[in-house]
Design an enzyme around this catalytic site. Sequence first.
Site, PDB file in Angstrom:
ATOM      1  N   CYS A   1     -15.406  29.710  34.863  1.00  0.00           N
ATOM      2  CA  CYS A   1     -16.079  29.261  33.631  1.00  0.00           C
ATOM      3  C   CYS A   1     -17.394  28.528  33.914  1.00  0.00           C
ATOM      4  O   CYS A   1     -18.162  28.257  32.986  1.00  0.00           O
ATOM      5  CB  CYS A   1     -15.141  28.373  32.821  1.00  0.00           C
ATOM      6  SG  CYS A   1     -13.541  29.130  32.561  1.00  0.00           S
TER       7      CYS A   1
ATOM      8  N   HIS B   1     -19.021  24.536  28.172  1.00  0.00           N
ATOM      9  CA  HIS B   1     -18.036  25.617  28.203  1.00  0.00           C
ATOM     10  C   HIS B   1     -17.082  25.458  27.022  1.00  0.00           C
ATOM     11  O   HIS B   1     -16.542  24.375  26.781  1.00  0.00           O
ATOM     12  CB  HIS B   1     -17.291  25.580  29.539  1.00  0.00           C
ATOM     13  CG  HIS B   1     -16.129  26.500  29.570  1.00  0.00           C
ATOM     14  ND1 HIS B   1     -16.217  27.800  29.142  1.00  0.00           N
ATOM     15  CD2 HIS B   1     -14.837  26.310  29.957  1.00  0.00           C
ATOM     16  CE1 HIS B   1     -15.028  28.372  29.260  1.00  0.00           C
ATOM     17  NE2 HIS B   1     -14.183  27.488  29.752  1.00  0.00           N
TER      18      HIS B   1
ATOM     19  N   ASN C   1     -11.767  30.939  24.461  1.00  0.00           N
ATOM     20  CA  ASN C   1     -12.375  30.658  25.769  1.00  0.00           C
ATOM     21  C   ASN C   1     -12.741  31.994  26.428  1.00  0.00           C
ATOM     22  O   ASN C   1     -11.866  32.793  26.751  1.00  0.00           O
ATOM     23  CB  ASN C   1     -11.346  29.883  26.615  1.00  0.00           C
ATOM     24  CG  ASN C   1     -11.854  29.518  27.988  1.00  0.00           C
ATOM     25  OD1 ASN C   1     -12.832  30.092  28.486  1.00  0.00           O
ATOM     26  ND2 ASN C   1     -11.186  28.580  28.633  1.00  0.00           N
TER      27      ASN C   1
HETATM   28  N1  COA Z   1       2.395  28.276  20.250  1.00  0.00           N
HETATM   29  C1  COA Z   1       3.375  27.428  19.954  1.00  0.00           C
HETATM   30  N2  COA Z   1       3.904  26.561  20.812  1.00  0.00           N
HETATM   31  C2  COA Z   1       3.411  26.547  22.065  1.00  0.00           C
HETATM   32  C3  COA Z   1       2.379  27.414  22.464  1.00  0.00           C
HETATM   33  C4  COA Z   1       1.874  28.317  21.494  1.00  0.00           C
HETATM   34  N3  COA Z   1       0.883  29.181  21.770  1.00  0.00           N
HETATM   35  N4  COA Z   1       2.090  27.176  23.755  1.00  0.00           N
HETATM   36  C5  COA Z   1       2.897  26.192  24.177  1.00  0.00           C
HETATM   37  N5  COA Z   1       3.707  25.814  23.151  1.00  0.00           N
HETATM   38  C6  COA Z   1       4.719  24.770  23.139  1.00  0.00           C
HETATM   39  C7  COA Z   1       5.275  24.469  24.514  1.00  0.00           C
HETATM   40  O1  COA Z   1       6.282  25.391  24.839  1.00  0.00           O
HETATM   41  C8  COA Z   1       5.787  23.063  24.344  1.00  0.00           C
HETATM   42  O2  COA Z   1       7.036  23.138  23.686  1.00  0.00           O
HETATM   43  P1  COA Z   1       8.230  22.148  24.125  1.00  0.00           P
HETATM   44  O3  COA Z   1       7.707  20.772  23.892  1.00  0.00           O
HETATM   45  O4  COA Z   1       9.336  22.552  23.208  1.00  0.00           O
HETATM   46  O5  COA Z   1       8.463  22.444  25.563  1.00  0.00           O
HETATM   47  C9  COA Z   1       4.818  22.444  23.339  1.00  0.00           C
HETATM   48  O6  COA Z   1       4.139  23.542  22.719  1.00  0.00           O
HETATM   49  C10 COA Z   1       3.815  21.502  23.965  1.00  0.00           C
HETATM   50  O7  COA Z   1       3.240  22.117  25.071  1.00  0.00           O
HETATM   51  P2  COA Z   1       2.273  21.326  25.987  1.00  0.00           P
HETATM   52  O8  COA Z   1       1.958  22.177  27.148  1.00  0.00           O
HETATM   53  O9  COA Z   1       2.791  19.929  26.226  1.00  0.00           O
HETATM   54  O10 COA Z   1       0.977  21.187  25.058  1.00  0.00           O
HETATM   55  P3  COA Z   1      -0.335  20.426  25.356  1.00  0.00           P
HETATM   56  O11 COA Z   1      -0.485  19.346  24.359  1.00  0.00           O
HETATM   57  O12 COA Z   1      -0.559  20.095  26.795  1.00  0.00           O
HETATM   58  O13 COA Z   1      -1.405  21.555  24.993  1.00  0.00           O
HETATM   59  C11 COA Z   1      -2.925  23.098  26.021  1.00  0.00           C
HETATM   60  C12 COA Z   1      -1.461  22.737  25.761  1.00  0.00           C
HETATM   61  C13 COA Z   1      -2.959  24.343  26.882  1.00  0.00           C
HETATM   62  C14 COA Z   1      -3.586  23.414  24.682  1.00  0.00           C
HETATM   63  C15 COA Z   1      -3.641  21.888  26.705  1.00  0.00           C
HETATM   64  O14 COA Z   1      -2.912  21.477  27.827  1.00  0.00           O
HETATM   65  C16 COA Z   1      -5.041  22.206  27.095  1.00  0.00           C
HETATM   66  O15 COA Z   1      -5.895  22.378  26.261  1.00  0.00           O
HETATM   67  N6  COA Z   1      -5.334  22.246  28.422  1.00  0.00           N
HETATM   68  C17 COA Z   1      -6.641  22.647  28.889  1.00  0.00           C
HETATM   69  C18 COA Z   1      -6.676  24.145  28.867  1.00  0.00           C
HETATM   70  C19 COA Z   1      -8.034  24.709  29.093  1.00  0.00           C
HETATM   71  O16 COA Z   1      -8.944  24.391  28.378  1.00  0.00           O
HETATM   72  N7  COA Z   1      -8.123  25.600  30.072  1.00  0.00           N
HETATM   73  C20 COA Z   1      -9.316  26.295  30.404  1.00  0.00           C
HETATM   74  C21 COA Z   1     -10.302  25.422  31.087  1.00  0.00           C
HETATM   75  S1  COA Z   1     -11.560  26.365  31.732  1.00  0.00           S
END
Ligand code: COA
Length: 348
Positions: A114, A275, A305
Amino acid sequence: MKGMEIVGLGKALPGVRLENEELKEYMDTSDEWIRTRTGIGSRYLCTGEESLTELASGASLKALKDANVRPEEIGLVICATCTTDYMVPSMACAVQEILGIPGGVPAFDINAACSGFVYGLQLVNALMRGGDACRGKRKYALLIGGEQLSKMLDFSERSVSVLFGDGAAAAVVRASEEKRFYCHTAAEGDRSALYAHTVGRNQIPESAYEGRQVVPENPLQIRQETAEKILRDGYLQMDGKKVFRFAVKALAGEIEEMELRSGICAEDIDYIVCHQANVRIIDYVRKQKKLPEGKFFMNLREYGNTSGASIPLALADMKEKGLLRPGTRIFCVGFGAGLTWGGCYLEF
Ligand code: COA
């Protein structure tokens, strides 16, 4: 002064736009979950008929037209991508062939995920200034950021696949004595935060090794991995929380780095084009730095993204909206797999 400027921009998107609601057909998710956690509302995905080659060449053609530059005037082609169509040749060479950019000039790809477009700008500047690129009548460089991330998404796995989309954008760049340009890039090797294995594997039959000492031992232990793990790891894997923590630090740090290099503070810069990963990453840093909402240009609501394509796609959209006027000054910040990050200061 050793400056550089972008004189043309173009973008290309696949034909299919998938709304969050439509993803419910493939996985247990909801528009509400995706929007509140990421700010993403839809993404464009390539159909079987479309490819990165097509997107990258389409965006490049538009950028040349926008710059009013002919293929014969291009002296360097770089494509920033982590989802190339061919192991060989590079996407840059494929675009060179399709656009009819005459031979005899460098063309190659870079993979900084990215952060690829920011890394690419730094390379263009270095090759124009210290290298031998873009001489005489071929004074322009073509820098493409393009991705077909859908190739490495597992649509039965909801936590990663909802975040990404496909697209490409290109910039025509030239050296400038008037427009200032500063850039900084960095990386910290990390193979667990965000990764996808290449699908190609050692196909040499085991019998070929019989009776031979295999030296040195494979340091990655790839041959010990099971077929299932290889298949699973061919899809993009992410430690979301770790990447989130890294991203806010990288974004905040690069804004400070660009303030130092350009001598312009973030409050006075026209736009920060970072980004487009997640609205929460951007909001976190925006609030931390007490910057107004309009300071960060955002289009992730529509595209998701798009990795290396995300910053040039934002620039192309800004140009379409008339936001890049003569004198506009921006900071760009990229961050992503590698882990890589980087920032640059651009004047229009
Ligand atoms: N739809 C519904 N539920 C979902 C889901 C989806 N698409 N994806 C995950 N979940 C669920 C999980 O299973 C989890 O359920 P549980 O609590 O029953 O186990 C719950 O949602 C919370 O998941 P969690 O991983 O704790 O969420 P989070 O608050 O960390 O958010 C991201 C997840 C990916 C959005 C976040 O971590 C993030 O933005 N990270 C950076 C990612 C990024 O930008 N990457 C690219 C950089 S270049």
